[in-house]
Scaffold this motif. Structure first.
Motif, mmCIF file in Angstrom:
data_model
loop_
_atom_site.group_PDB
_atom_site.id
_atom_site.type_symbol
_atom_site.label_atom_id
_atom_site.label_comp_id
_atom_site.label_asym_id
_atom_site.label_seq_id
_atom_site.Cartn_x
_atom_site.Cartn_y
_atom_site.Cartn_z
ATOM 1 N N LEU A 537 6.482 38.425 -6.377
ATOM 2 C CA LEU A 537 6.665 39.870 -6.489
ATOM 3 C C LEU A 537 5.321 40.595 -6.416
ATOM 4 O O LEU A 537 4.385 40.261 -7.137
ATOM 5 N N ILE A 538 5.220 41.571 -5.522
ATOM 6 C CA ILE A 538 4.044 42.445 -5.463
ATOM 7 C C ILE A 538 4.393 43.703 -6.244
ATOM 8 O O ILE A 538 5.281 44.459 -5.857
ATOM 9 N N THR A 539 3.719 43.916 -7.372
ATOM 10 C CA THR A 539 4.077 45.012 -8.272
ATOM 11 C C THR A 539 3.700 46.365 -7.678
ATOM 12 O O THR A 539 2.932 46.454 -6.707
ATOM 13 N N LEU A 540 4.237 47.422 -8.291
ATOM 14 C CA LEU A 540 3.892 48.779 -7.873
ATOM 15 C C LEU A 540 2.386 49.013 -7.948
ATOM 16 O O LEU A 540 1.791 49.614 -7.052
ATOM 17 N N PHE A 541 1.777 48.519 -9.005
ATOM 18 C CA PHE A 541 0.334 48.702 -9.185
ATOM 19 C C PHE A 541 -0.436 48.018 -8.064
ATOM 20 O O PHE A 541 -1.380 48.585 -7.496
ATOM 21 N N GLU A 542 -0.040 46.793 -7.717
ATOM 22 C CA GLU A 542 -0.722 46.063 -6.641
ATOM 23 C C GLU A 542 -0.493 46.731 -5.287
ATOM 24 O O GLU A 542 -1.392 46.799 -4.456
ATOM 25 N N SER A 543 0.735 47.244 -5.075
ATOM 26 C CA SER A 543 1.020 47.937 -3.816
ATOM 27 C C SER A 543 0.153 49.181 -3.675
ATOM 28 O O SER A 543 -0.356 49.487 -2.595
ATOM 29 N N CYS A 544 -0.026 49.882 -4.789
ATOM 30 C CA CYS A 544 -0.850 51.093 -4.761
ATOM 31 C C CYS A 544 -2.320 50.730 -4.559
ATOM 32 O O CYS A 544 -3.051 51.434 -3.855
ATOM 33 N N LYS A 545 -2.745 49.630 -5.159
ATOM 34 C CA LYS A 545 -4.136 49.193 -4.995
ATOM 35 C C LYS A 545 -4.464 48.920 -3.528
ATOM 36 O O LYS A 545 -5.544 49.266 -3.048
ATOM 37 N N ASP A 546 -3.498 48.365 -2.801
ATOM 38 C CA ASP A 546 -3.716 48.079 -1.378
ATOM 39 C C ASP A 546 -3.996 49.354 -0.588
ATOM 40 O O ASP A 546 -4.869 49.382 0.285
ATOM 41 N N ILE A 547 -3.241 50.432 -0.883
ATOM 42 C CA ILE A 547 -3.453 51.651 -0.100
ATOM 43 C C ILE A 547 -4.627 52.483 -0.626
ATOM 44 O O ILE A 547 -5.095 53.388 0.057
ATOM 45 N N VAL A 548 -5.113 52.163 -1.825
ATOM 46 C CA VAL A 548 -6.394 52.745 -2.269
ATOM 47 C C VAL A 548 -7.522 52.143 -1.443
ATOM 48 O O VAL A 548 -8.398 52.851 -0.938
ATOM 49 N N LEU A 549 -7.492 50.836 -1.264
ATOM 50 C CA LEU A 549 -8.553 50.148 -0.538
ATOM 51 C C LEU A 549 -8.550 50.477 0.948
ATOM 52 O O LEU A 549 -9.608 50.437 1.596
ATOM 53 N N ASP A 550 -7.368 50.831 1.519
ATOM 54 C CA ASP A 550 -7.374 51.188 2.944
ATOM 55 C C ASP A 550 -7.588 52.689 3.165
ATOM 56 O O ASP A 550 -7.542 53.176 4.297
ATOM 57 N N GLY A 551 -7.815 53.438 2.072
ATOM 58 C CA GLY A 551 -8.184 54.852 2.201
ATOM 59 C C GLY A 551 -7.028 55.824 2.240
ATOM 60 O O GLY A 551 -7.236 57.024 2.414
ATOM 61 N N THR A 552 -5.792 55.351 2.046
ATOM 62 C CA THR A 552 -4.638 56.245 2.111
ATOM 63 C C THR A 552 -4.558 57.166 0.900
ATOM 64 O O THR A 552 -4.252 58.349 1.026
ATOM 65 N N THR A 553 -4.863 56.614 -0.287
ATOM 66 C CA THR A 553 -4.807 57.412 -1.509
ATOM 67 C C THR A 553 -6.044 57.137 -2.358
ATOM 68 O O THR A 553 -6.937 56.401 -1.943
ATOM 69 N N THR A 554 -6.077 57.733 -3.545
ATOM 70 C CA THR A 554 -7.263 57.630 -4.393
ATOM 71 C C THR A 554 -7.006 56.723 -5.586
ATOM 72 O O THR A 554 -5.860 56.437 -5.944
ATOM 73 N N ILE A 555 -8.070 56.361 -6.223
ATOM 74 C CA ILE A 555 -7.942 55.502 -7.404
ATOM 75 C C ILE A 555 -7.292 56.264 -8.558
ATOM 76 O O ILE A 555 -6.636 55.669 -9.417
ATOM 77 N N ASP A 556 -7.432 57.599 -8.577
ATOM 78 C CA ASP A 556 -6.766 58.393 -9.608
ATOM 79 C C ASP A 556 -5.251 58.241 -9.515
ATOM 80 O O ASP A 556 -4.561 58.157 -10.534
ATOM 81 N N GLU A 557 -4.717 58.232 -8.301
ATOM 82 C CA GLU A 557 -3.278 58.048 -8.120
ATOM 83 C C GLU A 557 -2.855 56.652 -8.553
ATOM 84 O O GLU A 557 -1.774 56.471 -9.113
ATOM 85 N N MET A 558 -3.701 55.667 -8.299
ATOM 86 C CA MET A 558 -3.395 54.303 -8.731
ATOM 87 C C MET A 558 -3.355 54.226 -10.259
ATOM 88 O O MET A 558 -2.490 53.562 -10.840
ATOM 89 N N ILE A 559 -4.274 54.925 -10.917
ATOM 90 C CA ILE A 559 -4.305 54.935 -12.381
ATOM 91 C C ILE A 559 -3.028 55.568 -12.926
ATOM 92 O O ILE A 559 -2.450 55.099 -13.906
ATOM 93 N N ASN A 560 -2.565 56.641 -12.280
ATOM 94 C CA ASN A 560 -1.317 57.282 -12.720
ATOM 95 C C ASN A 560 -0.147 56.313 -12.656
ATOM 96 O O ASN A 560 0.710 56.283 -13.543
ATOM 97 N N ILE A 561 -0.093 55.532 -11.578
ATOM 98 C CA ILE A 561 0.968 54.524 -11.449
ATOM 99 C C ILE A 561 0.845 53.500 -12.566
ATOM 100 O O ILE A 561 1.825 53.111 -13.199
ATOM 101 N N GLY A 562 -0.387 53.057 -12.824
ATOM 102 C CA GLY A 562 -0.621 52.021 -13.830
ATOM 103 C C GLY A 562 -0.232 52.473 -15.217
ATOM 104 O O GLY A 562 0.469 51.780 -15.949
ATOM 105 N N PHE A 563 -0.666 53.699 -15.590
ATOM 106 C CA PHE A 563 -0.363 54.191 -16.927
ATOM 107 C C PHE A 563 1.126 54.429 -17.120
ATOM 108 O O PHE A 563 1.655 54.269 -18.205
ATOM 109 N N SER A 564 1.804 54.813 -16.039
ATOM 110 C CA SER A 564 3.236 55.084 -16.163
ATOM 111 C C SER A 564 4.033 53.807 -16.395
ATOM 112 O O SER A 564 5.183 53.848 -16.782
ATOM 113 N N LEU A 565 3.411 52.669 -16.141
ATOM 114 C CA LEU A 565 4.125 51.396 -16.292
ATOM 115 C C LEU A 565 3.676 50.612 -17.521
ATOM 116 O O LEU A 565 4.112 49.500 -17.741
ATOM 117 N N ASP A 566 2.760 51.167 -18.307
ATOM 118 C CA ASP A 566 2.292 50.457 -19.490
ATOM 119 C C ASP A 566 3.396 50.330 -20.538
ATOM 120 O O ASP A 566 4.224 51.215 -20.664
#
Length: 566
Positions: A537-566
């Protein structure tokens, strides 16, 4: 002309002198211009002698006129309104800046060699004209944006002046007032502008002295205008009449619906009216029917997740659930799934609240609570209609969940949505609402969890090197150089640095190892998730991390995803 602009020359003569076109080509273009009244440059581009960008580059280089990208340009509203909209549209130009001290107005034009157009602007404004080069399409795109806002503000001011004595309370008086053009125009402009901006919601909020009008764009509320309180009663009443609601009732909430056409596109509006201490607040949900027709790739599914989902949907029976919070794009994903599996050999029936998009070849049922047609009763009737595939808009209660499970067990493919945080917690949610684990094991085939994240604005995107803290969040070694992307903020993105959204997903396909966990007494979300991750399983957090690294979104958006799943 002021600034860098050099003396005016005719476009055709300039292009011949530069060897870009022949005299014969120019003569043919001039003949067509005479017959069609099109601009010469437009005709030359249509004939593929060069692209619009190449033409603008030639003009800028040879005339010294600065070329601008209006998407990144800070266009000033006070300059725009100096030129009447009718004149601006006829001449294909837009004022972008104003210097009253020097009596200069700066105008973006697609044809800055048109001295007649410049003279018309001088006559209309009484000012000297400085010209800039811009593409015709970018100028036209800004007409609706800037002139529309001006129309809305003018209409609000005009209505407020006409009704400045007192706010209208009498229903008959309000009805009479709705023939007043400013109110009708104001509502029309608010709706049109929201659709053009790509807003998902409009908020009309009354306060003590003003009415605040905000659009939700890419998940973020942006204030658009604040007319005086005098506007409020007629504004709300106009919307109520459009939605066939009770204009005399102001004490209880009301819900309604409006169907309108904006720029040849059918748009559904869901109206929610809520009484507040300062009057009725209106929220309008915008459902653009064209937005539902997407492929899984366009929705943001990675190759891995798309393959897992396709494998799940090929199974002859079982339940496939799409989960996530309100506004995470679940319905769009459901429609995409239905559109891709739609086949004349299959009987596909849906029960929805509301039916947001009408799909050809699919039987769609609208929930009607007043008439007693609920998800559960609709689902029972559907099972007597010999369906192959059933779509349930949402599993809200144990009764609907139980019928869906039994439909899946008896040979139907059921797709639906449910509100949970992630894929693993969906299984626990089904247990909590009363579905025995053994039924879940035999019926559930897959779960798609998703979130929407904002994309970096392409107009003001910039690269920067990740900090040590950001590397730690990404799980990257300290000595490794990582380049990330962010938006600086520009007029195109309303200063937010983001433009548009994309979904990130985790797709959980139930296999034998995950099913075995469900036999465990007091199974938890963590138990299921641990096994699922081991199974790939590739988690939501990992999926978001992939598009942070390819420049699609920002790390702030990734943090929002992460905190929402804590």
């Amino acid at each position: 002309m002021e600034g860098k602009n050099k003396k005016s020359v005719r476009l055709g003569d300039l292009l011949i002198d530069l060897g870009k076109i022949t005299i014969e080509q120019l003569d043919n273009a001039l003949l067509e211009q005479k017959n069609t009244n099109k601009k010469l440059g437009e005709i030359l581009v249509e004939k593929n002698y060069f692209t619009e960008n190449e033409l603008l580059e030639i003009l800028s280089e040879q005339t010294g006129i600065e070329r601008v990208n209006l998407s990144n340009y800070n266009i000033r509203q006070r300059a725009v309104v100096m030129i009447p909209e009718v004149l601006a549209r006829r001449l294909v130009l837009i004022a972008v800046d104003l210097d009253k001290n020097r009596n200069i107005i700066t105008v973006a034009m697609s044809d800055p060699l048109n001295i007649y157009a410049i003279e018309d602007v001088k006559m209309a404004t009484g000012m000297q004209v400085k010209t800039l080069l811009a593409s015709k399409s970018s100028i036209i795109n800004n007409f609706g944006k800037y002139y529309g806002r001006s129309v809305a503000e003018t209409a609000a001011e005009q209505f407020a002046k006409e009704n400045a004595i007192a706010e209208i309370e009498d229903v008959d008086a309000i009805n009479d007032n709705l023939s007043n053009a400013p109110v009708v125009k104001l509502v029309d402009v608010i709706l049109n502008q929201a659709v053009k901006y790509g807003a998902s919601d409009i908020h009309i909020e009354p306060f003590e002295d003003i009415v605040r009008i905000r659009y939700r764009i890419d998940g973020q509320l942006i204030e658009m205008m604040t007319p005086t309180k005098n506007v409020h009663s007629a504004l709300v009443t106009r919307i109520k009449i459009m939605a066939s609601l009770n204009i005399a009732e102001k004490r209880v909430p009301q819900d309604g619906r409006i169907e309108i056409i904006i720029d040849t596109v059918a748009v559904d509006l869901r109206i929610s009216i809520l009484p507040t201490v300062y009057g009725e607040k209106v929220v309008i949900r915008i459902l653009n029917r064209n937005s539902f027709m997407r492929t899984k790739k366009e929705l943001g599914f990675s190759d891995h997740n798309e393959k897992l989902l396709d494998e799940t949907l090929k199974l002859p029976n079982g339940i496939v659930l799409v989960t996530g919070p309100t506004g995470s794009g679940k319905t769009t994903t459901l429609y995409t799934i239905l559109n891709e599996i739609n086949d004349s050999r299959k009987n596909i029936i849906t029960v929805e609240d509301p039916v947001e998009y009408k799909l050809d070849g699919i039987n769609q049922v609208q929930v009607n609570e007043k008439a007693g047609l609920m998800f559960s009763t609709g689902l029972r009737s559907i099972l007597r209609q010999d369906p192959d595939i059933i779509m349930i808009g949402e599993i809200r209660d144990s009764e609907t969940a139980e019928i869906a499970v039994r439909a899946a067990i008896t040979g139907h493919l059921v797709v639906s949505t449910i509100h949970t945080n992630d894929a693993a917690s969906t299984i626990i949610r089904l247990i909590d609402i009363g579905i025995p684990p053994y039924l879940i094991i035999s019926s559930l085939r897959g779960i798609v969890a998703q979130r929407l994240v904002k994309k970096v604005c392409p107009k003001c995107e910039e690269e920067y090197e990740a900090s040590l803290e950001e590397k730690n969040l990404l799980g990257i070694e300290e000595n490794e150089r990582v380049i990330l992307h962010r938006g600086k903020g520009c007029p195109f993105c309303h200063g937010t640095g983001y433009s548009g959204r994309i979904a990130v997903h985790e797709v959980l396909k139930l296999n034998r190892n995950i099913r075995e966990v469900l036999y465990k007494k007091d199974v938890t979300t963590d138990d299921i998730k641990d096994v699922a991750v081991k199974e790939g399983l590739i988690t939501l957090f990992e999926s978001c991390k992939d598009i942070v690294l390819d420049g699609t979104t920002t790390i702030d958006e990734m943090i929002n995803i992460g905190f929402s799943l804590d």
